[in-house]
Design an enzyme around this catalytic site. Structure first.
Site, PDB file in Angstrom:
ATOM      1  N   SER A 283     -75.976 -75.910 -40.900  1.00  0.00           N
ATOM      2  CA  SER A 283     -75.541 -77.119 -40.187  1.00  0.00           C
ATOM      3  C   SER A 283     -76.776 -77.846 -39.667  1.00  0.00           C
ATOM      4  O   SER A 283     -77.882 -77.318 -39.720  1.00  0.00           O
ATOM      5  CB  SER A 283     -74.666 -76.740 -38.988  1.00  0.00           C
ATOM      6  OG  SER A 283     -75.465 -76.214 -37.945  1.00  0.00           O
ATOM      7  N   ASP A 284     -76.600 -79.038 -39.141  1.00  0.00           N
ATOM      8  CA  ASP A 284     -77.686 -79.631 -38.377  1.00  0.00           C
ATOM      9  C   ASP A 284     -77.588 -79.079 -36.946  1.00  0.00           C
ATOM     10  O   ASP A 284     -76.652 -78.355 -36.598  1.00  0.00           O
ATOM     11  CB  ASP A 284     -77.664 -81.162 -38.421  1.00  0.00           C
ATOM     12  CG  ASP A 284     -79.063 -81.734 -38.136  1.00  0.00           C
ATOM     13  OD1 ASP A 284     -79.904 -81.013 -37.571  1.00  0.00           O
ATOM     14  OD2 ASP A 284     -79.317 -82.909 -38.466  1.00  0.00           O
TER      15      ASP A 284
END
Ligand code: BGC
Length: 656
Positions: A283-284
């Protein structure tokens, strides 16, 4: 230009070849049984641990990280660059955890580690994949000395909006150029053998569509029809996957109603089913927990559910996975097969990196940071990235023999930190050679240099020091103005709605112009700027982006004609912000404009206003052409094209 295009075409042919090497196949054969074997031994806690990345700067030492590692609850860390600390963390993971699984150590090594290359948008202006590959190679070698084995690069978001601060990190507006450069960066970071010393795992980001954020406002929503998504935004990612990239990062943004971090269409349908990607997706920063803020979910538990179901393998920095995945499996909302598949994707990358065999870093086995080779690569990259936007009356190159004095003026003439640009966590401003220094070193004692900063920074409105700049110019043969944006004006969360030169810079240009001496502008910026208000006030413009550590010597070589400028714009420069999005490969429309069909707002006859003017696709106040087009870039040579012929009616292009 001829050289740049020939190199570019060579690279295009290269990228049509399959990048799957024998090494990769061997890895797969060798590693799959090892992955299966580990999975059999792992508890659910340990599996979820592999799917969780911790920010090392949040708690080392003593206990948070150490205990998490011992218990197998952390599979990766980010933001630790002290090699002794990294080795100690690896030691705990390998020697004190039950299964001894080594750590992925991630860091944003975006355009260099200690030695900083031009910003990626600047590197794209070189149209030279060899250069970009070399830059990534230098960055990987330097980052590896700190124990980093995974970079969050390349950033390959296509963007047609220079207001967006992250345009600086992007390869620009063209999916084809971006694809070629994406493959080159993957090759540079990962090399032929990912387990070799000095190669690191790459991460293509931000998957997908981030570059289309509404009005260039960072993190904003994107709505992208599927044809545009596939033809424009996904294309460089597909190339990166084909080039053997090991990881992808999701975007913070929402794509067509579903945030990218929970977007099953992207992460399963396109990435796994269509493209057959075998690495893992991270994910970011905290973007799993942000699914609730987007409004997709109500709480962290549901966010963990949506993300893992969509196909997100690892959570960066947050704790939705570590707090909730176990419960979700126990409740039967998520199957153990889903978890196992994600863990296998992550372990696959750890095996390919050779971490099980060799988890530790001995910096002495790698070249030192800031080596001559690195500095030469940085200078070459800066030289090739600078774009000569205009050069009236052959104002450039300058002749040191014929000059007795130069006024060097402006807030970016001697700004070692600013010239490195955005995303340079580890860059060393002490290594930067500034434009002022580059000019001084070049001319020695033969030419007098009168330096006046004139503005505290690029955003200052004070004109107090202008008189000094004017006096210096009057006393000199000419003025070289170092203008633009300082580093903090581009990058993540640093979008601008007005992309003129900030502060009082345009006023400074006009005041210097009034003196009547030749005026050369060197502009350093993290994005295309609207230069309409100064373009006619200067004789020449070298657009240098943020050129990195060796910007100064490169600029001096270009100013004095040791090298001829060869950069070509990888993005369109608008006349004014209202033209955005503006890019070269737009569709034709049913009513394409032409010089005959447009009229300017000032030319409308007030006494006999017409009701229509040609009825084509243009702006009454800006026409339809940009200030500087995609591909624009002058040199000191003159080219004459004659009798151009095509040898085929149709030219096929193989684009991966
Ligand atoms: C950025 C990513 C970056 C990550 C880790 C995020 O805010 O969007 O591009 O890799 O932070 O630093």
């Amino acid at each position: 230009m001829a050289h740049a295009i020939a190199t570019f075409i060579g690279a295009m042919l290269m990228t049509t070849m399959s990048m799957t090497t024998a090494t990769q196949l061997n890895d797969v054969e060798r590693n799959e049984p090892r992955i299966a074997n580990l999975l059999e031994q792992m508890t659910l806690v340990e599996k979820v641990g592999q799917m969780s990345q911790a920010n090392a700067s949040d708690g080392y030492p003593p206990d948070y990280l150490g205990n998490g590692l011992r218990a197998g609850r952390i599979g990766s860390v980010l933001n630790v660059v002290d090699v002794d600390v990294v080795n100690e963390l690896q030691r705990i993971a390998v020697e004190e955890s039950r299964l001894g699984i080594p750590l992925l150590v991630g860091r944003d090594v975006i355009h260099g580690f200690k030695t900083i290359m031009p910003i990626p948008l600047g590197q794209a202006a070189a149209w030279n994949p060899d250069l970009v590959r070399e830059g990534a190679r230098v960055a990987a070698l330097e980052a590896a000395t700190a124990g980093v084995n995974w970079t969050f690069a390349p950033m390959i978001d296509i963007t047609r909006d220079p207001r967006w601060g992250r345009v600086a990190e992007s390869p620009g507006e063209d999916p084809y150029l971006a694809s070629v450069l994406a493959a080159a960066m993957v090759e540079g970071f990962q090399g032929d053998d990912l387990s070799a010393r000095g190669t690191i795992a790459a991460c293509a980001k931000h998957f997908a569509g981030y570059g289309a954020v509404e009005s260039g406002r960072d993190y904003a929503t994107t709505n992208i029809p599927e044809n545009e998504l596939r033809n424009v935004h996904l294309r460089p990612f597909k190339t990166a996957v084909d080039a053997g990239i090991t990881t992808l990062m999701t975007s913070f943004s929402d794509l067509n109603g579903v945030p990218a971090t929970g977007n099953e269409f992207l992460l399963r349908e396109v990435l796994r089913e269509e493209w057959g990607f075998g690495g893992f997706v991270v994910s970011d920063y905290n973007s799993v927990q942000q699914l609730a803020i987007h409004g997709l979910t109500e709480n962290d538990r549901d966010s963990a559910y949506e993300a893992v179901t969509a196909g997100l393998d690892m959570e960066m920095a947050g704790d939705a996975y570590s707090n909730h995945l176990i419960g979700l499996v126990e409740e039967d909302r998520i199957s153990i097969e889903t978890i196992d598949a994600a863990v296998a994707n992550i372990l696959r990358v750890k095996f390919r990196l050779g971490l099980f065999e060799n988890p530790y870093t001995d910096s002495a086995e790698l070249p030192p940071t800031g080596s001559d080779t690195a500095l030469q690569a940085a200078k070459k990259a800066a030289l090739q990235s600078v774009v000569l936007l205009k050069n009236d009356h052959r104002a450039l190159p300058l002749s040191a023999e014929r000059l007795s004095s130069i006024a060097v003026i402006g807030p970016l003439a001697d700004a070692p930190y600013e010239q490195m640009g955005t995303w340079t966590f580890d860059g060393d401003p002490g290594m930067s050679v500034t434009g002022l220094q580059g000019i001084r070193d070049f001319v020695g004692h033969d030419v007098e240099i009168r330096y006046v900063r004139a503005m505290e920074n690029s955003r200052s409105w004070s004109t107090e020091a202008f008189d000094e700049a004017i006096a210096a110019t009057r006393a000199s043969d000419l003025a070289v103005l170092f203008l633009g944006e300082e580093s903090i004006l581009s990058g993540e969360a640093h979008s601008r709605a007005d992309i003129n030169l900030p502060g009082a810079q345009a006023k400074l240009v006009r005041r210097i112009r009034e003196i009547g001496k030749p005026v050369i502008a060197v502009i350093m910026a993290g994005r295309p700027l609207t230069l309409t208000n100064i373009v006619d006030e200067v004789d020449a413009i070298l657009f240098a982006w943020h050129p990195g550590t060796m910007g100064g010597p490169a600029i001096a070589d270009l100013l004095f004609g040791i090298e001829s400028p060869s950069g070509k714009l990888p993005v369109t420069f608008p006349r004014m912000v209202g033209q955005i999005p503006i890019y070269y490969n737009h569709k034709n429309t049913g009513k394409p404009p032409s010089p005959d069909t447009i009229v300017h707002i000032d030319d409308i006859d007030t006494h006999a206003p017409q009701t229509s003017f040609g009825m084509t696709a243009f702006h009454l106040d800006a026409g339809y052409t940009p200030l500087f087009a995609f591909g624009h870039g002058l040199s000191y040579a003159e080219f004459d094209y004659q009798n151009i012929k095509a040898d085929a009616r149709e030219i096929g292009l193989a684009i991966r």
